[in-house]
Write a protein that holds these residues in place. Sequence first.
Motif, PDB file in Angstrom:
ATOM      1  N   SER A 287       0.826  -1.208   0.000  1.00 29.53           N
ATOM      2  CA  SER A 287       0.000   0.000   0.000  1.00 29.53           C
ATOM      3  C   SER A 287       0.860   1.257   0.000  1.00 29.53           C
ATOM      4  CB  SER A 287      -0.960   0.006   1.192  1.00 29.53           C
ATOM      5  OG  SER A 287      -0.244   0.075   2.407  1.00 29.53           O
ATOM      6  N   ASN A 288       1.975   1.242   0.727  1.00 26.48           N
ATOM      7  CA  ASN A 288       2.873   2.406   0.715  1.00 26.48           C
ATOM      8  C   ASN A 288       3.514   2.601  -0.647  1.00 26.48           C
ATOM      9  OD1 ASN A 288       2.392   3.105   3.362  1.00 26.48           O
ATOM     10  ND2 ASN A 288       4.101   1.929   4.156  1.00 26.48           N
ATOM     11  N   VAL A 289       3.900   1.501  -1.286  1.00 29.07           N
ATOM     12  CA  VAL A 289       4.489   1.581  -2.625  1.00 29.07           C
ATOM     13  C   VAL A 289       3.454   2.129  -3.603  1.00 29.07           C
ATOM     14  CG1 VAL A 289       5.430   0.226  -4.540  1.00 29.07           C
ATOM     15  CG2 VAL A 289       6.163  -0.252  -2.201  1.00 29.07           C
ATOM     16  N   ALA A 290       2.222   1.626  -3.519  1.00 28.41           N
ATOM     17  CA  ALA A 290       1.160   2.103  -4.404  1.00 28.41           C
ATOM     18  C   ALA A 290       0.887   3.589  -4.191  1.00 28.41           C
ATOM     19  CB  ALA A 290      -0.106   1.292  -4.182  1.00 28.41           C
ATOM     20  N   LYS A 291       0.884   4.038  -2.934  1.00 31.23           N
ATOM     21  CA  LYS A 291       0.672   5.454  -2.642  1.00 31.23           C
ATOM     22  C   LYS A 291       1.757   6.314  -3.266  1.00 31.23           C
ATOM     23  CE  LYS A 291      -1.672   4.804   1.761  1.00 31.23           C
ATOM     24  NZ  LYS A 291      -1.547   4.942   3.211  1.00 31.23           N
ATOM     25  N   GLU A 292       2.998   5.868  -3.156  1.00 30.53           N
ATOM     26  CA  GLU A 292       4.104   6.633  -3.728  1.00 30.53           C
ATOM     27  C   GLU A 292       3.992   6.717  -5.250  1.00 30.53           C
ATOM     28  OE1 GLU A 292       6.386   8.480  -2.138  1.00 30.53           O
ATOM     29  OE2 GLU A 292       5.252   7.927  -0.354  1.00 30.53           O
ATOM     30  N   ARG A 293       3.599   5.630  -5.871  1.00 26.08           N
ATOM     31  CA  ARG A 293       3.446   5.633  -7.334  1.00 26.08           C
ATOM     32  C   ARG A 293       2.300   6.536  -7.762  1.00 26.08           C
ATOM     33  NH1 ARG A 293       4.808  -0.636  -8.042  1.00 26.08           N
ATOM     34  NH2 ARG A 293       7.060  -0.404  -7.989  1.00 26.08           N
TER      35      ARG A 293
ATOM     36  N   ASN B 187       4.397  -0.434 -13.402  1.00 19.83           N
ATOM     37  CA  ASN B 187       4.502  -0.776 -11.984  1.00 19.83           C
ATOM     38  C   ASN B 187       3.153  -0.697 -11.284  1.00 19.83           C
ATOM     39  OD1 ASN B 187       7.238  -1.321 -12.124  1.00 19.83           O
ATOM     40  ND2 ASN B 187       7.819   0.761 -11.586  1.00 19.83           N
ATOM     41  N   ILE B 188       2.361   0.316 -11.614  1.00 15.68           N
ATOM     42  CA  ILE B 188       1.016   0.422 -11.052  1.00 15.68           C
ATOM     43  C   ILE B 188       0.189  -0.784 -11.486  1.00 15.68           C
ATOM     44  CG2 ILE B 188      -1.155   1.714 -11.188  1.00 15.68           C
ATOM     45  CD1 ILE B 188       0.563   4.275 -11.277  1.00 15.68           C
ATOM     46  N   LYS B 189       0.282  -1.130 -12.748  1.00 12.53           N
ATOM     47  CA  LYS B 189      -0.454  -2.278 -13.288  1.00 12.53           C
ATOM     48  C   LYS B 189      -0.065  -3.566 -12.555  1.00 12.53           C
ATOM     49  CE  LYS B 189      -1.271  -4.534 -17.733  1.00 12.53           C
ATOM     50  NZ  LYS B 189      -0.997  -4.477 -19.167  1.00 12.53           N
ATOM     51  N   LYS B 190       1.225  -3.773 -12.345  1.00 12.49           N
ATOM     52  CA  LYS B 190       1.704  -4.970 -11.642  1.00 12.49           C
ATOM     53  C   LYS B 190       1.210  -5.003 -10.205  1.00 12.49           C
ATOM     54  CE  LYS B 190       5.879  -5.551 -14.407  1.00 12.49           C
ATOM     55  NZ  LYS B 190       7.333  -5.407 -14.429  1.00 12.49           N
ATOM     56  N   ASP B 191       1.211  -3.844  -9.528  1.00 15.12           N
ATOM     57  CA  ASP B 191       0.734  -3.784  -8.143  1.00 15.12           C
ATOM     58  C   ASP B 191      -0.749  -4.127  -8.060  1.00 15.12           C
ATOM     59  OD1 ASP B 191       3.210  -3.105  -7.161  1.00 15.12           O
ATOM     60  OD2 ASP B 191       2.765  -0.973  -6.972  1.00 15.12           O
ATOM     61  N   ILE B 192      -1.535  -3.581  -8.969  1.00 19.92           N
ATOM     62  CA  ILE B 192      -2.978  -3.865  -8.962  1.00 19.92           C
ATOM     63  C   ILE B 192      -3.228  -5.342  -9.224  1.00 19.92           C
ATOM     64  CG2 ILE B 192      -5.167  -3.445 -10.154  1.00 19.92           C
ATOM     65  CD1 ILE B 192      -4.193  -0.536 -10.584  1.00 19.92           C
ATOM     66  N   ILE B 193      -2.525  -5.913 -10.202  1.00 20.34           N
ATOM     67  CA  ILE B 193      -2.685  -7.334 -10.513  1.00 20.34           C
ATOM     68  C   ILE B 193      -2.316  -8.182  -9.300  1.00 20.34           C
ATOM     69  CG2 ILE B 193      -1.713  -9.246 -11.857  1.00 20.34           C
ATOM     70  CD1 ILE B 193      -1.617  -7.355 -14.259  1.00 20.34           C
TER      71      ILE B 193
ATOM     72  N   PHE C   6      -5.667  -7.106 -19.222  1.00 19.81           N
ATOM     73  CA  PHE C   6      -5.735  -6.100 -18.164  1.00 19.81           C
ATOM     74  C   PHE C   6      -5.275  -4.759 -18.720  1.00 19.81           C
ATOM     75  CE2 PHE C   6      -3.952  -3.807 -14.588  1.00 19.81           C
ATOM     76  CZ  PHE C   6      -4.858  -4.045 -13.572  1.00 19.81           C
ATOM     77  N   ASP C   7      -6.017  -3.691 -18.402  1.00 22.91           N
ATOM     78  CA  ASP C   7      -5.685  -2.371 -18.941  1.00 22.91           C
ATOM     79  C   ASP C   7      -5.860  -1.303 -17.867  1.00 22.91           C
ATOM     80  OD1 ASP C   7      -5.063  -0.424 -20.916  1.00 22.91           O
ATOM     81  OD2 ASP C   7      -7.198  -0.024 -21.168  1.00 22.91           O
ATOM     82  N   VAL C   8      -4.870  -0.417 -17.745  1.00 21.06           N
ATOM     83  CA  VAL C   8      -4.928   0.709 -16.806  1.00 21.06           C
ATOM     84  C   VAL C   8      -4.768   1.986 -17.614  1.00 21.06           C
ATOM     85  CG1 VAL C   8      -3.826   1.830 -14.840  1.00 21.06           C
ATOM     86  CG2 VAL C   8      -3.951  -0.644 -14.920  1.00 21.06           C
ATOM     87  N   GLU C   9      -5.592   2.985 -17.277  1.00 16.37           N
ATOM     88  CA  GLU C   9      -5.583   4.225 -18.049  1.00 16.37           C
ATOM     89  C   GLU C   9      -5.791   5.419 -17.118  1.00 16.37           C
ATOM     90  OE1 GLU C   9      -7.649   4.750 -22.123  1.00 16.37           O
ATOM     91  OE2 GLU C   9      -9.141   5.234 -20.592  1.00 16.37           O
ATOM     92  N   ILE C  10      -5.074   6.489 -17.376  1.00 19.30           N
ATOM     93  CA  ILE C  10      -5.256   7.738 -16.627  1.00 19.30           C
ATOM     94  C   ILE C  10      -5.821   8.769 -17.591  1.00 19.30           C
ATOM     95  CG2 ILE C  10      -4.106   9.625 -15.426  1.00 19.30           C
ATOM     96  CD1 ILE C  10      -2.117   7.637 -14.382  1.00 19.30           C
TER      97      ILE C  10
END
Length: 94
Positions: free
Chosen positions: A12-18, A39-45, A59-63
């Motif tokens: 969770s800390n790593v995800a927050k930093e990203r 990296n965000i995609k890998k963390d979510i997976i 799997f797809d991540v988009e901002i």
Amino acid sequence: MARFRRRRTTSSNVAKERLKLVLIHDRAGTSPSGDIMENIKKDIIKVISKYFEVQEDLFDVEIQNTQDINGSNATTLTANIPIRRIKNLGKNKY
């Protein structure tokens, strides 16, 4: 005497930093690098895979940056996660 807690390196800390990095890029008007998005995609997976069997290749991540009718800007992170099945975690594992 004040005690200082050492910040643990949790997912969770790593995800927050990203996510902070993504927001910094957004505010600066630049797009986040591919490495950050990967990296965000890998963390979510990693987190979702504890509970679901996912199809990682789809799997797809988009901002996206959007603007509402009042002129306020908003940034959204959208993840499309194809779920094959829910994992059987046994009784009271949630």
